[in-house]
Write a protein that holds these residues in place. Structure first.
Motif, short mmCIF file in Angstrom:
data_model
loop_
_atom_site.label_atom_id
_atom_site.label_comp_id
_atom_site.label_asym_id
_atom_site.label_seq_id
_atom_site.Cartn_x
_atom_site.Cartn_y
_atom_site.Cartn_z
N THR A 126 -15.91 -3.02 25.71
CA THR A 126 -14.89 -2.05 26.08
C THR A 126 -15.55 -0.84 26.71
OG1 THR A 126 -13.23 -0.55 25.22
CG2 THR A 126 -14.99 -1.15 23.72
N LYS A 127 -14.81 -0.16 27.56
CA LYS A 127 -15.31 1.06 28.16
C LYS A 127 -15.08 2.27 27.27
CE LYS A 127 -14.71 -0.58 32.92
NZ LYS A 127 -14.05 -0.35 34.23
N GLU A 128 -14.29 2.09 26.22
CA GLU A 128 -14.06 3.18 25.29
C GLU A 128 -15.37 3.52 24.55
OE1 GLU A 128 -11.45 4.84 25.19
OE2 GLU A 128 -9.74 3.59 25.75
N VAL A 129 -15.58 4.78 24.30
CA VAL A 129 -16.75 5.21 23.54
C VAL A 129 -16.25 5.72 22.19
CG1 VAL A 129 -18.65 6.86 23.41
CG2 VAL A 129 -18.07 5.78 25.59
N MET A 130 -16.67 5.03 21.12
CA MET A 130 -16.19 5.34 19.78
C MET A 130 -17.36 5.84 18.93
SD MET A 130 -13.79 3.08 17.27
CE MET A 130 -14.86 1.65 17.24
N THR A 131 -17.14 6.99 18.29
CA THR A 131 -18.17 7.56 17.43
C THR A 131 -17.73 7.53 15.98
OG1 THR A 131 -17.29 9.77 17.89
CG2 THR A 131 -19.19 9.05 19.18
N LEU A 132 -18.72 7.55 15.11
CA LEU A 132 -18.47 7.54 13.67
C LEU A 132 -19.08 8.79 13.05
CD1 LEU A 132 -17.62 6.03 11.03
CD2 LEU A 132 -19.92 5.07 11.01
N ARG A 133 -18.29 9.45 12.22
CA ARG A 133 -18.73 10.66 11.54
C ARG A 133 -18.69 10.43 10.04
NH1 ARG A 133 -15.97 16.64 12.58
NH2 ARG A 133 -17.69 17.90 11.72
N TRP A 134 -19.79 10.72 9.36
CA TRP A 134 -19.89 10.53 7.91
C TRP A 134 -20.32 11.85 7.28
CZ3 TRP A 134 -23.94 6.84 5.20
CH2 TRP A 134 -23.64 6.77 3.83
N ALA A 135 -19.53 12.34 6.33
CA ALA A 135 -19.78 13.65 5.74
C ALA A 135 -21.14 13.73 5.05
CB ALA A 135 -18.67 13.99 4.75
N ALA A 136 -21.63 12.62 4.50
CA ALA A 136 -22.91 12.64 3.79
C ALA A 136 -24.05 13.07 4.70
CB ALA A 136 -23.20 11.26 3.20
N TYR A 137 -23.98 12.71 5.98
CA TYR A 137 -25.04 13.07 6.91
C TYR A 137 -25.01 14.55 7.28
CZ TYR A 137 -26.12 8.12 7.80
OH TYR A 137 -26.51 6.80 7.70
N GLU A 138 -23.89 15.20 7.08
CA GLU A 138 -23.76 16.60 7.47
C GLU A 138 -23.90 17.56 6.29
OE1 GLU A 138 -20.26 17.38 9.77
OE2 GLU A 138 -20.42 15.50 10.88
N ASN A 139 -24.06 17.01 5.09
CA ASN A 139 -24.06 17.86 3.89
C ASN A 139 -25.18 17.47 2.94
OD1 ASN A 139 -21.32 19.51 3.99
ND2 ASN A 139 -20.88 17.43 4.73
N MET A 140 -26.38 17.32 3.49
CA MET A 140 -27.52 16.96 2.67
C MET A 140 -27.91 18.11 1.76
SD MET A 140 -29.82 15.07 5.55
CE MET A 140 -29.23 13.60 6.41
N GLY A 141 -28.23 17.79 0.52
CA GLY A 141 -28.61 18.82 -0.44
C GLY A 141 -30.08 18.73 -0.80
N GLU A 142 -30.61 19.84 -1.27
CA GLU A 142 -32.03 19.86 -1.66
C GLU A 142 -32.24 19.22 -3.02
OE1 GLU A 142 -32.23 24.32 -3.68
OE2 GLU A 142 -33.22 23.96 -1.76
N ASN A 143 -31.16 19.03 -3.77
CA ASN A 143 -31.21 18.38 -5.08
C ASN A 143 -30.33 17.14 -5.03
OD1 ASN A 143 -31.10 17.67 -7.80
ND2 ASN A 143 -31.11 19.80 -8.49
N LEU A 144 -30.84 16.00 -5.49
CA LEU A 144 -30.09 14.75 -5.40
C LEU A 144 -29.05 14.61 -6.50
CD1 LEU A 144 -33.00 12.30 -4.51
CD2 LEU A 144 -31.31 13.31 -2.96
#
Length: 812
Positions: A406-424
């Motif tokens: 398809t010519k459509e461009v689809m992206t995926l956004r995941w909150a975990a990748y944008e909210n990394m913490g220094e403590n697990l």
């Protein structure tokens, strides 16, 4: 003639000798040292490791870091090959093992970026988290560098074990965490259904998510997005995909890589409901756990004030589920919606850019290198570059999926990748001394989205939801969103204290079965994907059945096979099936059925088959085969909706639009489903209905990762065996919709921990302690798991030593 007989006897004896010798060799070839001493550099004092009758290790160390380092070493002893495979899957490196055939899996893993983001996360960990993670990694690497007792599977697979770093543990956490975030497939289903039927009709298909504790909450479909003047008009700002791309979307969302779903039951009773006078915790996490030796690794950890037994995912330090001296916990999937799909527009004047309104922005370009096993290559491997594109929202997923032409461009956004913490936040069970303290640890958890249920020795119980859930603009999150400007559709993160929870209490009980826990007045959208209420309804029934509960009661409830859904809709099925002479015998059995899905039950078989076929009769005429099956494969999407149709007989979907001269009722469709079920069951088991037992039609098979198919599969694995329950029962045994005889989703652990019992914890995993083929502890717990036999994690020093079958000292 006598010489021929002697020759035959000699040949038979030789075959027996070879077979016995081979069995003895194989049985010994994959064992490892569990007695005596092994040097482990870097520990402050010697560490003692006891192993019990199951081979489960109990590690005694001088301090916390020594303990975690020893855990890494011992986990590698037991599960190194499993850890290697999981890591390679997360890193997108299976082509190194399987060659070109594994390329689609690696491309998807590289596109998703588990390892790429793990490397980023590893750099921001604080000092304490880094020290703990590094201690675990050092223990793993110490075992590998020692070079002795390396699992036989490496030789069979032609692999050498890789050394580890912190980022590899994090990659596994992201890979496993992916399955705890929901809604991606639901978004795709919703998009395709809206495209085909329009918004108003789609609302009659949108999932119903009942919260039994807040029955007045409106379904999300009624607030799906602001109405337009013409409710059937497609709003191009929110609906952009064309139905011609439906197959590609289905291929993406339905791929097995994206079906690592976690389920679970979990509950705890307070001291007032406990026969022992202290809280009791019950936990049985559900996932596809058919690969030996099971997903979870059980271990005891002891150092100073730390005293804990439980399980973790091999490759991740500490314990995720278990009990300590002060605390016990269980977890279920919270099914939070933490991922969104976006439709991007490539700048027609510059294909290297994408548009946000009139603004043209360059794609970020990421290059990955695949190493592909190839006999024709000079060194046995060839390299292939993989170029990925990324927008401000996330990675472009449509570039490298061959199905998505398809010519459509689809992206995926995941909150975990944008909210990394220094403590697990994963060391709560080893450090917290109360429910209140545990809350402060788990609130740091950003990768996994779980319901953590907690109980402490002082009688407090509580429940908290973990993860980072975005606050969204109205309408965002239910279907793929067309990007038309630079405006961010995520307005921030919902605070931890605003996610569903119950703060520490000393009365009553708390339970979760992946159901909707959102209250009627809850201000945020957090998901439109939950398990139907059936398991939780049964749990509520059981929690009212006695004034106080024992450990044995909870152990029994985890294997409870009563189907609440069947209780509600079977009378409707019986009424219809009685009206057709060919299905009257089936109706008679259903009418007498007690709604328990035991392996000897015929009623369970008839119910499940009629119930499975019925939605096909409802939807196929208008949806078509492909779209219908794609929707039905997502059980949670349609189950409560079909239940409502059965009980009300009002839905517009019931009439078959292809039969112009007739208007079907729900009874007509039930009869059609009954006749088809009868035909299929007769073909499999004969015309005698007494042979249609649930155990014949509902089985689980365990496989060895080194032999998934072909000759030797059942010898190295476990032959298919009957299993009670279903997807709707607490005794969970769910099948994939299009493979109804293969159980694919079940408990990987059953644990009941009484905070008053300081000697033991009742627990079993569906496999064994070690991942080593031919080892006696690879699959020795399956029989107990299947029959309900009680096994224990020992907790007191006395019990651990009494039940110790071996003692290993790790010398400093």
């Amino acid at each position: 003639m006598k010489y021929i007989k002697r020759g035959l006897i000699i040949i038979i004896l030789l075959v027996v000798i070879v077979a016995v010798g081979g069995y003895i060799y194989l049985n010994q070839s994959n064992k490892y040292q569990v007695d005596g001493t092994i040097t482990l550099d870097g520990i402050s004092k010697d560490v003692t490791v006891y192993r019990d009758e199951k081979g489960m290790p109990y590690i005694y160390a001088n301090n916390y870091l020594d303990l975690i380092k020893a855990q890494g070493f011992i986990t590698a002893q037991d599960r190194l090959f499993q850890m290697q495979l999981t890591r390679m899957f997360a890193e997108g490196r299976l082509t190194e093992l399987a060659g070109e055939v594994a390329k689609p899996l690696d491309v998807r893993a590289r596109t998703m970026g588990y390892a790429r983001n793990a490397r980023k996360h590893a750099k921001i960990l604080n000092k304490e988290s880094r020290e703990v993670a590094q201690a675990y990694i050092d223990g793993i690497n110490a075992f590998i560098k020692r070079g002795k007792n390396i699992p036989l599977e490496f030789k069979l697979a032609g692999l050498k074990p890789d050394l580890w770093s912190i980022e590899h543990s994090l990659a596994i956490m992201y890979y496993m965490g992916w399955g705890t975030g929901s809604n991606l497939k639901t978004e795709v289903i919703a998009q395709l259904l809206i495209e085909k039927f329009g918004l108003e009709r789609f609302k009659t298909l949108y999932p119903i998510n009942t919260n039994l504790d807040s029955p007045n909450r409106l379904p999300d479909s009624l607030a799906f997005r602001p109405e337009t003047k013409d409710s059937t008009q497609k709003d191009s700002s929110k609906i952009a995909l064309k139905t011609t791309h439906g197959q590609q979307l289905m291929a993406f969302a339905g791929d097995d890589l994206y079906r690592m779903t976690w389920g679970s039951n979990n509950w705890t009773v307070s001291s007032e409901l406990s026969a022992s006078g202290k809280p009791i915790m019950a936990s049985d996490p559900h996932l596809d756990a058919r690969t030996l030796p099971g997903v979870m690794h059980a271990v005891g950890l002891f150092a100073g004030d730390i005293r804990a037994v439980g399980v973790t995912v091999p490759g991740v330090p500490g314990l995720l589920i278990g009990r300590s001296k002060y605390l016990s916990n269980g977890l279920t999937n919270g099914y939070l919606d933490v991922k969104d799909l976006y439709i991007e527009t490539v700048d027609p004047a510059n294909s290297k850019n994408y548009l946000e309104g009139e603004k043209s922005i360059p794609f970020e370009v990421i290059t990955e290198t695949l190493k592909i096993k190839d006999k024709e290559a000079e060194n046995g491997f060839k390299e292939e570059k993989l170029t990925l594109r990324k927008t401000k929202r996330g990675i472009v997923i449509s570039d490298h999926l061959p199905e998505m032409k398809t010519k459509e461009v689809m992206t995926l956004r995941w909150a975990a990748y944008e909210n990394m913490g220094e403590n697990l936040g994963i060391d709560f069970l080893l450090k917290a001394k109360s429910v209140k303290e545990a809350k402060e640890y788990i609130k740091e958890t950003s990768i996994i989205n779980n319901n953590f249920t907690l109980a402490d020795v002082d009688g407090n119980i509580g429940w908290y939801t973990t993860g980072r859930v975005p606050k969204r603009k109205p309408g965002v999150g239910r279907i793929p969103w067309k990007v038309t400007s630079s405006e961010d559709t995520w307005l921030g993160i919902i605070p931890f204290d605003s996610l569903p929870h119950k703060d520490s209490q000393t009365t009553g009980w708390i339970g979760n079965a992946n159901h909707n826990t959102v209250k009627a007045d809850y201000p945020y959208y957090i998901s439109n994907y939950y398990s139907p209420y059936y398991r939780y309804a049964r749990l509520k029934q059981l929690m009212k059945s006695k004034p106080k509960f024992t450990v044995d009661d909870h152990w029994q409830y985890q294997r409870d096979d009563y189907n609440v859904l069947a209780e509600k809709i079977t009378p409707t099925l019986v009424k219809a099936l009685k009206k057709n002479q060919e299905t009257q015998a089936m109706a008679t059995i259903l009418e007498k059925w007690d709604f328990h899905q035991k392996i000897e039950s015929v009623g369970a078989t008839i119910f499940q088959n009629v119930y499975r076929i019925l939605p096909q009769k409802i939807y196929k005429d208008e949806m078509g085969e492909e779209l219908m099956m794609f929707m039905l494969d997502s059980w949670y999407f349609w189950q409560e909706r079909v239940e409502k149709m059965l009980l009300e007989d009002k839905a517009s979907w019931i009439d078959n639009v292809l039969t112009k001269d007739k208007k079907e009722t729900i009874e007509d469709l039930i009869i059609q489903a009954g006749l088809q079920a009868q035909k299929e069951l007769t073909q499999k088991y004969g015309a005698d209905l007494n042979n249609w037992t649930w155990g014949k039609d509902h089985q689980i098979a365990y496989i060895n990762p080194i032999r998934r198919n072909g000759i030797g599969k059942e010898w190295l694995g476990v032959v298919p065996r009957p299993m009670a329950g279903s997807g709707e029962t607490l005794y969970r045994s769910l099948y994939t919709y299009d493979k109804p005889q293969e159980i694919s989703f079940s408990a990987c652990l059953r644990m009941v921990a009484d905070m008053a019992d300081n000697d033991k914890v009742l627990a079993v995993i569906n496999g064994g302690t070690t991942a080593r083929t031919f080892h006696p502890h690879q699959k020795d717990q399956i029989e107990a798991y299947a029959t309900g036999k009680k096994l224990y994690w020992w907790f007191s020093d006395q019990k651990i030593k009494e039940n110790a079958k071996s003692t290993l000292v790790l010398k400093k």
